[in-house]
Design a protein around this motif. Sequence first.
Motif, short mmCIF file in Angstrom:
data_model
loop_
_atom_site.label_atom_id
_atom_site.label_comp_id
_atom_site.label_asym_id
_atom_site.label_seq_id
_atom_site.Cartn_x
_atom_site.Cartn_y
_atom_site.Cartn_z
N THR A 2 46.54 19.73 48.59
CA THR A 2 45.91 20.68 47.67
C THR A 2 44.78 21.42 48.37
O THR A 2 43.93 20.81 49.01
N THR A 3 44.79 22.74 48.24
CA THR A 3 43.73 23.56 48.83
C THR A 3 42.67 23.84 47.77
O THR A 3 43.00 24.28 46.66
N THR A 4 41.44 23.58 48.10
CA THR A 4 40.35 23.82 47.15
C THR A 4 39.96 25.29 47.20
O THR A 4 39.74 25.86 48.28
N ILE A 5 39.90 25.94 46.04
CA ILE A 5 39.52 27.34 45.95
C ILE A 5 38.18 27.44 45.25
O ILE A 5 37.99 26.89 44.17
N LYS A 232 53.10 45.08 34.97
CA LYS A 232 53.80 43.81 35.09
C LYS A 232 52.82 42.65 34.99
O LYS A 232 51.75 42.67 35.60
N PHE A 233 53.20 41.63 34.20
CA PHE A 233 52.35 40.45 34.06
C PHE A 233 52.34 39.66 35.36
O PHE A 233 53.31 39.65 36.12
N GLY A 234 51.23 38.96 35.57
CA GLY A 234 51.16 38.05 36.70
C GLY A 234 51.83 36.73 36.37
O GLY A 234 52.32 36.50 35.26
N THR A 235 51.85 35.81 37.34
CA THR A 235 52.40 34.48 37.12
C THR A 235 51.42 33.67 36.28
O THR A 235 50.21 33.71 36.51
N ALA A 261 40.26 33.85 41.99
CA ALA A 261 39.91 33.32 43.31
C ALA A 261 41.15 33.17 44.19
O ALA A 261 41.14 33.53 45.38
N VAL A 262 42.23 32.66 43.62
CA VAL A 262 43.48 32.49 44.38
C VAL A 262 44.02 33.85 44.82
O VAL A 262 44.39 34.05 45.98
N LEU A 263 44.06 34.80 43.88
CA LEU A 263 44.60 36.12 44.19
C LEU A 263 43.73 36.86 45.20
O LEU A 263 44.25 37.52 46.12
N ASN A 264 42.42 36.75 45.06
CA ASN A 264 41.51 37.43 45.99
C ASN A 264 41.64 36.89 47.41
O ASN A 264 41.41 37.61 48.38
N SER A 265 42.00 35.62 47.52
CA SER A 265 42.12 35.00 48.85
C SER A 265 43.50 35.23 49.47
O SER A 265 43.79 34.71 50.55
N GLY A 266 44.35 36.00 48.76
CA GLY A 266 45.68 36.26 49.27
C GLY A 266 46.70 35.21 48.90
O GLY A 266 47.84 35.24 49.36
N GLY A 267 46.31 34.27 48.05
CA GLY A 267 47.21 33.20 47.64
C GLY A 267 48.16 33.60 46.53
O GLY A 267 48.10 34.73 46.02
N THR A 268 49.01 32.69 46.15
CA THR A 268 50.01 32.93 45.11
C THR A 268 49.80 31.93 43.97
O THR A 268 49.62 30.74 44.21
N ILE A 269 49.80 32.42 42.75
CA ILE A 269 49.70 31.55 41.59
C ILE A 269 51.02 30.82 41.39
O ILE A 269 52.09 31.45 41.41
#
Length: 504
Positions: A2-5, A232-235, A261-269
């Motif tokens: 698990t990555t802490t955001i 379009k809705f996000g996940t 925070a996840v989206l800003n860091s380039g991550g995926t929900i």
Amino acid sequence: MTTTIDLVSYEDALASYDPVMGLEVHVELGTKTKMFCGCSTELGAEPNSQTCPTCLGMPGALPVVNATGVESAIKIGLALHCEIAEWCRFARKNYFYPDMPKNFQTSQYDEPIAFNGYLDVQLEDGEVFRVQIERAHMEEDTGKSLHVGGATGRIHGASHSLLDYNRAGIPLIEIVTKPIEGAGERAPEVAKAYVAELRELIKALGVSEARMEQGQMRCDVNLSLRPHGREKFGTRSETKNVNSLRSVERAARFEIQRHAAVLNSGGTIIQETRHFHEDTGSTTSGRVKEEAEDYRYFPEPDLVPVAPSREWVEELRAGLPEQPLARRNRLREEWGVNAHDMQSILNAGAIDSIVATIEAGADSTSARKWWMGELARSANESGKSLEDLPITPAQVARVAELVTAGDLNDKLARQVIEGVLAGEGTPDEVVDKRGLKVVSDEGALTAAVDEAIAGNPGIADKIRGGKVQAVGALVGAVMKATRGQADAARVKELILEKLGVSEG
């Protein structure tokens, strides 16, 4: 792994994204028996004592639909301005979990009993927000798992689990909103207000006590973010089984910050279920969320379709109570209170108690005063809700009557309420046992006033000299001498008369 955001601030999240919510509320109906068998639904019984072959999923056991459960579902649908299906079926939602002994849940899939409705909710500042309802459908509750041996009560770290199937088969109504858009920064407030209004509606219908702290009403908070300007809705994530109004608001707010925070860091929900933690106000990952097809829904072969007649539906519609929002607006006008005060009364859960106290003979001002003052303080200190306090509206009305009659002052009335809450009897019995009646004997009061003046000559001289405000010290002396059982206003009048001073 698990990555802490690190969370972004709420303001920064809203600067870049629009929140979209979906709220799924499960309501346990207050029927005497379960949805598909005759087992009792009473709380507090010995584990597994309220079970039978049907709710335990034994081979050959056949279910029968609870008619009151269907009626309650229709009432909820009508109160939510839904269309009521002329014909609908139950379905089997197939999945394995230890607390579901049949390995499927009897629910409704593509044919809910109620659909396409709405509920208007009022926010703290008086703005009304309309929440669209997708569906309300009938299903059954699961059993209950008790994880033993761990520190948290969760399965992680537990040495073993116990299963209680008393709850398996209790009737549930699941109410699902359409995507809630356009709330912006007020999305968490809208979520809280919606669940609060829905709870008031359910209670008004009399189909459930809707006590969230007892699990009779639970909310799943679905949330996603989309960048400004996108359609379009996000996940989405789904925070499961949130069981208080405050927690619904906190869960939505936390998820907005986490998603951003996840989206800003380039991550995926990840589309997943999440657990809400009351102590920290945060959520943690549960499991990857299944899609509908993963449940392999198919029509329940052992139950006939439900086809409520239009005459029955209209009969139920005619018997619906006043909508809670309309009722509050009417009471606010009758009581002469502002919107802020009415919101405070709603938040305290005091509306029904105040109404019942007025019906028992108290005026609205007195009823509000005692429920929102002394009784709210007592409930807060004891960690109880107002309706769980061991005092009835009729008893509160009697206390108000004794004050109006001059038999009690406010200080003595508070002691009477304290006695009733302590189990010492009715208000009149507490007054007699504690000797709490106001001293109304003019002779006794005059003697106490004379004694106070004689014992405080300096203060008496100040009053004679024009410093009338100093009379408070002499009033206090008399009240002390009479153990607070004198009428303070009458004492003041007597002192000024004795000293030959006019208050004006």
